[in-house]
Each structure stands twice: as C-alpha cells, then as structure tokens.
Design an enzyme around this catalytic site. Structure first.
Site, PDB file in Angstrom:
ATOM      1  N   CYS A 129      -4.474 -11.911  -3.325  1.00  0.00           N
ATOM      2  CA  CYS A 129      -3.808 -10.646  -3.373  1.00  0.00           C
ATOM      3  C   CYS A 129      -3.370 -10.104  -2.231  1.00  0.00           C
ATOM      4  O   CYS A 129      -3.635 -10.142  -1.124  1.00  0.00           O
ATOM      5  CB  CYS A 129      -5.457  -9.780  -3.335  1.00  0.00           C
ATOM      6  SG  CYS A 129      -5.353  -8.145  -3.247  1.00  0.00           S
ATOM      7  N   CYS A 136      -0.876   3.713   2.162  1.00  0.00           N
ATOM      8  CA  CYS A 136      -0.630   4.342   0.860  1.00  0.00           C
ATOM      9  C   CYS A 136      -0.580   5.926   0.779  1.00  0.00           C
ATOM     10  O   CYS A 136      -1.555   6.392   1.346  1.00  0.00           O
ATOM     11  CB  CYS A 136      -1.579   3.614  -0.246  1.00  0.00           C
ATOM     12  SG  CYS A 136      -1.099   4.176  -1.904  1.00  0.00           S
ATOM     13  N   CYS A 140      -5.745   8.030  -3.547  1.00  0.00           N
ATOM     14  CA  CYS A 140      -6.795   8.338  -4.574  1.00  0.00           C
ATOM     15  C   CYS A 140      -8.335   8.298  -3.732  1.00  0.00           C
ATOM     16  O   CYS A 140      -8.363   7.718  -2.744  1.00  0.00           O
ATOM     17  CB  CYS A 140      -6.868   6.760  -5.114  1.00  0.00           C
ATOM     18  SG  CYS A 140      -5.187   6.541  -6.275  1.00  0.00           S
ATOM     19  N   CYS A 367      -9.498  -5.802  -0.515  1.00  0.00           N
ATOM     20  CA  CYS A 367      -8.161  -5.314  -0.021  1.00  0.00           C
ATOM     21  C   CYS A 367      -8.309  -3.996   0.948  1.00  0.00           C
ATOM     22  O   CYS A 367      -9.037  -3.038   0.308  1.00  0.00           O
ATOM     23  CB  CYS A 367      -6.898  -5.493  -0.548  1.00  0.00           C
ATOM     24  SG  CYS A 367      -6.388  -6.989  -0.736  1.00  0.00           S
TER      25      CYS A 367
HETATM   26 FE1  SF4 Z   1      -2.835   3.583  -3.164  1.00  0.00          FE
HETATM   27 FE2  SF4 Z   1      -4.486   4.633  -4.851  1.00  0.00          FE
HETATM   28 FE3  SF4 Z   1      -3.733   2.137  -5.191  1.00  0.00          FE
HETATM   29 FE4  SF4 Z   1      -5.407   2.865  -3.244  1.00  0.00          FE
HETATM   30  S1  SF4 Z   1      -5.884   2.914  -5.560  1.00  0.00           S
HETATM   31  S2  SF4 Z   1      -3.710   1.594  -3.234  1.00  0.00           S
HETATM   32  S3  SF4 Z   1      -4.661   4.989  -2.820  1.00  0.00           S
HETATM   33  S4  SF4 Z   1      -2.270   4.074  -5.369  1.00  0.00           S
END
Ligand code: SF4
Ligand code: SAH
Length: 394
Positions: A129, A136, A140, A367
């Site tokens: 992975c 990011c 989320c 991760c």
């Molecule tokens: Fe980014 Fe959402 Fe993926 Fe997490 S789940 S890495 S916040 S896009």
C-alpha cells in the site's frame, strides 16, 4: 467549501530537490541525459538493471559500469529520495515503513501478507500500500490522512522508491529475488493522499512499474483507489493504463456521503456514478466499491439497499470495511451483528461482497496512522504550534 478551506490552510508546498532521484527517470529520459553527458546510450539500460532487477543501493555496487560513469551518476543523481525512520515488522502479517523525505516530511508504506491455507509465509499473497501525497486535502471525516491536512504532492521517484524499499526487504526473505521479479503480488494506491489529485505522478509511476526495463509489474495487479474525482476518473479511463479502480463510496445517498466526504459536494453521486461506469465499460473489469461501516452514520439497512442498486448498475464488487478507530475521532465501529445484517442485504441482492474483519490485515487503517502519531508526538515534543500537521477545524 471544506476542501478549499483545507487546501488554503495547507497551501501546496513546492519542493525542488538539489539532485533528482534516478527512480523518477524512464529508460528514454535517462538515455537522453546519458548521451548528452557524452556517455554510451546502452549505459542507461545497465543502470535500470541495477535499479530494478538487482536492486542495489549504492553506485559502488553497479560493478559493470566504468568509474567515470559512476562518478557522473553520483554528481547528477541521488538513488533513494526516501529513508526509513521506522521499520516495523510487527508480526507476520504487516510490515510498516515510515519514510522520511528530503524535506523531512513523513510518509507511510505498508506491506500486508495474506497467508494462504496450507502454504508457508513465503507463498502468502503480498500487497503493498503506497502513499502518493504528504497528507490529503480532501478531509474525509473518518480518515487519519485527511486529519493531518495536506502538505505536498509526491514525485514519481518518491512513490517508486517506496516500492523498492519494500522489494529489497522482501528479497531478503524470499526465493523470488533470484527470479528478478517483484517480491510482492499487488500494489494498491490506498496509502496517504488522493491518487487522482496527483495525476501526473500517478501515471508516470504506473509507467515505470509496468515497463520491462522497470519493475515489469502488470497494471492489472495495480489498484488505484479514489474518493471520487469524476473528471479524473474519465481521464484515467482514456489513459491506456489498465489498472483496477476502487471507489471509496462510504455513503449510498448524497445526504449520507456528503456528511462524511466533503468531495461529494463537488462531485455528487449523479456525476460520480456515470464516470465510474465509463471506466468500467472502457476496461471491462469489475470495479470495487469500498464502504466503511460507521455506526449510525451509514450502516442502516436502507443504505445497504441503496448500495446494492449502485453496485448492480456499476457491475461492481463491494468491499465492506468496519471503521478502524483513528485517535481523536469519535466514530464507532458497528457490532458484528449489524455488520452481518448489512452484508446480508447485499448478498441477498446478488451483489458480490466481502467484509474485512481480521485484525492487522486492514490495509485501510494501516496507512496514515503511524505518520499521524509520529507527527503528533514530534509536534508535542518540539511544542511547535505552527506546524502544518494539526487537525483542521471541523
Ligand atoms: Fe484523503 Fe479522504 Fe482518501 Fe483519506 S479517505 S486519503 S481524506 S480522500
Ligand atoms: N484517497 C484515496 C486513497 C487513500 S484512502 C481514497 O480515499 O480512496 C484508502 C482507503 O482507506 C479509502 O477507502 C478510505 O476511505 C479508507 N479509510 C480511511 N480511513 C479509514 C478508517 N478509519 N477505517 C477504515 N478505512 C479507512
């Protein structure tokens, strides 16, 4: 809008290394540099062999290259742009690497071994992975990578080198190294970051992994997971790289999805589903819909029925993932009974469905969390309130 708010808070940091890493070059681009510097073009192929087949970690080990050529390599390039700071082979199932980049950012790479009945560890199925961004921007609400905010995109060399670190570690334990093939079976872009928001790096990395002079790793064994950037899904469909696509759905209606994934306000289901369908039709392969189960958020039977409809329309497999606890977040994993009831609805509707339960096998939880923890304790130790690695306001 939340995404933009996060992006402004953590502006894109441009990072220009002093010397590029060899892992970012293709055979053609390296050949150009080699010839421009007055060396023989076939040297480029030899270098790639040392990198991807023999997997050495220093110029000195490239023994069939003349000294002056090795000196030129050393002046022009670095080898690894990532250095392991934590190397945790915690049990026989996962291996986590926390890697430091040249600008001191931290990223994670995880190897998951799925033991197969009746065979030894050597023959377990191995999935790596990888991370594609530092943090990011998509925020989320359940995700450790989103919590830490966004710092910058990774370069292709930084992604490829994650895989080569793992490859070298596995080589030490496996016979496969002698066959000069990758010492793992699958690659998933499910680490830190949103692959389709770092599109160029994604495509360049896949090309290097694919190439016979590179890792010779088939695109069909590579899965790109996305939170749903509809236009980039369409673009990837036309790119000519036959990777697998996983969509992080996590909500089967706009109302539920928008509550936990801000990206849904930009690309709601009525845009995401047609884009996913276009990808599926272009490649003829089954898509995967990832669906984290979070108690009282998206685990109702109504959501299961809606999810079944979407899965059927997309001819997709559903992978249910019981929510994995992230420090500092209050979400709860539903009981096994509730999880079973949810999966039952899908199976009764004839939707191919899996649910991940085993502790430690969960690639998604693996991760982002080690890095978040390390960044937090470093920030505490240094009492650095201006660090970009603080949780965004909710
Ligand atoms: Fe980014 Fe959402 Fe993926 Fe997490 S789940 S890495 S916040 S896009
Ligand atoms: N940005 C991409 C890829 C990285 S996230 C994406 O969102 O798809 C990889 C997967 O891990 C996604 O399906 C994501 O939703 C999931 N994930 C994130 N946090 C999680 C958690 N706490 N528990 C279980 N899965 C999680």
């Amino acid at each position: 809008m939340e995404i933009l708010k996060n992006a402004c808070k953590f502006p894109l940091v441009k990072f220009a290394p002093q010397k590029p890493s060899l892992f970012g070059e293709t055979l053609d681009s390296l050949k150009e540099q080699v010839v421009a510097a007055g060396h023989q073009p076939f040297r480029a192929k030899q270098v790639m062999e040392w990198l991807y087949k023999k997997r050495v970690d220093s110029w000195d080990k490239m023994t069939n290259l003349p000294k002056d050529f090795r000196a030129w390599l050393d002046e022009t390039y670095i080898l690894y742009p990532t250095a392991p700071v934590i190397d945790k082979r915690s049990d026989d199932v996962t291996q986590k690497l926390l890697l430091e980049l040249e600008d001191k950012s931290l990223i994670e790479t995880v190897l998951i071994r799925a033991p197969q009945k009746g065979v030894g560890q050597e023959d377990s199925r191995k999935t790596v992975c990888v991370s594609i961004q530092v943090g990011c921007a998509y925020g989320c609400k359940f995700c450790a990578s989103g919590l830490a905010g966004f710092k910058r995109n990774l370069m292709a060399a930084e992604v490829v080198s994650q895989l080569m670190h793992i490859c070298r570690r596995e080589d030490a334990h496996t016979q496969r190294a002698k066959e000069e093939i990758a010492s793992f079976d699958n690659i998933v872009f499910m680490g830190m970051g949103e692959p389709l928001a770092n599109y160029e790096t994604l495509v360049q990395t896949i090309k290097i992994l694919n190439a016979d002079w590179g890792l010779n790793f088939g695109a069909r064994r590579i899965t790109v997971s996305t939170s749903g950037l509809a236009p980039q899904i369409m673009k990837l469909a036309e790119e000519g790289v036959a990777v697998r696509l996983a969509i992080s759905l996590h909500g089967a209606t706009n109302e539920v999805r928008s509550q936990i994934m801000p990206i849904n306000k930009k690309y709601p289901l009525e845009e995401l589903i047609p884009a996913a369908k276009a990808f599926q039709q272009r490649h003829g392969r089954m898509l995967t819909l990832e669906f984290i189960l979070i108690q009282d958020v998206n685990d109702s039977l109504e959501q299961a029925h809606e999810l079944a409809k979407i899965a059927k329309e997309l001819h997709a497999h559903v992978n249910c993932i019981p929510y994995n606890k992230v420090e500092g977040l209050e979400w709860v994993r539903p009981s096994v009974r509730r999880q079973d009831a949810f999966v039952d609805v899908l199976r009764k509707a004839n939707v191919s469905t899996t649910i991940r339960r085993e502790k430690g096998h969960d690639i998604n939880a693996a991760c982002g969390q080690l890095r978040l923890k390390t960044e937090r304790s470093m920030a505490e130790a240094e009492a650095k309130p201006s660090s970009p690695f603080v949780a965004p306001e909710s």
